[in-house]
Design a protein around this motif. Structure first.
Motif, PDB file in Angstrom:
ATOM      1  N   VAL A 114     -19.717 -13.021 -18.393  1.00  8.60           N
ATOM      2  CA  VAL A 114     -19.681 -14.419 -17.969  1.00  8.60           C
ATOM      3  C   VAL A 114     -18.246 -14.709 -17.555  1.00  8.60           C
ATOM      4  N   ARG A 116     -15.832 -17.869 -16.278  1.00  8.48           N
ATOM      5  CA  ARG A 116     -15.646 -19.312 -16.064  1.00  8.48           C
ATOM      6  C   ARG A 116     -14.527 -19.501 -15.063  1.00  8.48           C
ATOM      7  N   GLU A 149     -19.697 -21.414 -13.824  1.00  5.47           N
ATOM      8  CA  GLU A 149     -19.873 -20.161 -14.547  1.00  5.47           C
ATOM      9  C   GLU A 149     -20.669 -19.205 -13.695  1.00  5.47           C
TER      10      GLU A 149
END
Length: 165
Positions: A114, A116, A149
């Motif tokens: 992930v 951001r 994201e």
């Protein structure tokens, strides 16, 4: 008095002799091979978007791509098969694009990650015509500043986006 007091207090890093771990230039992201590859994929996506190259944007995605648009309503979901035509249509409507991403965090767990980011983008649209050839009322310019994201999956030696475009 305060100025002298604060200047005389050593920082915790100088007390411990710590050296910060290396980060990817321009970010606070640890400099690892996975993190460099993830940023590279997202930069290819970003530059492809700026050049309005739908095929190259799609090349950064995995066949399991699914974006729910942040809702529970499946009618606004976008799958990999829908993404190509959607990108071609939307990118063809753009007259100019400015798009930057600041990479804030990357978390890798096994073959999933992930990332951001902070997006700062502006778009100028081509004029759309109604059925009579007259310009349709629409905003000609849009600006987006927001956190986003991206989820990625490792396939072989490559990382590909599975959510977030």
């Amino acid at each position: 008095f305060r100025r002298v007091l604060f200047r005389s207090v050593p920082t915790s890093a100088s007390l411990l002799g710590c050296k910060a771990k290396p980060t990817i230039p321009g970010t606070e992201i640890p400099d690892t091979e996975d993190n460099r590859q993830i940023i590279s994929v997202l930069e290819r996506y970003r530059t492809s978007f700026v050049s309005r190259d739908a095929a190259s944007v799609l090349a950064a995605t995995h066949p399991t791509y699914l974006d729910t648009a942040g809702t529970d309503d499946p009618s606004d979901d976008t799958t990999y098969n829908e993404l190509g035509p959607l990108l071609r249509r939307r990118l063809s409507q753009l007259d100019s694009v400015r798009f930057t991403m600041d990479y804030l965090e990357i978390h890798v767990t096994g073959d999933r990650a992930v990332c951001r980011v902070w997006i700062d983008a502006s778009f100028r649209f081509k004029p759309l015509l109604d059925g009579y050839g007259e310009p349709r009322d629409q905003p000609t310019y849009n600006r987006i500043q927001d956190f986003a994201e991206f989820e990625l999956v490792r396939e072989g030696d490559n990382w590909l986006v599975v959510r977030g475009i």
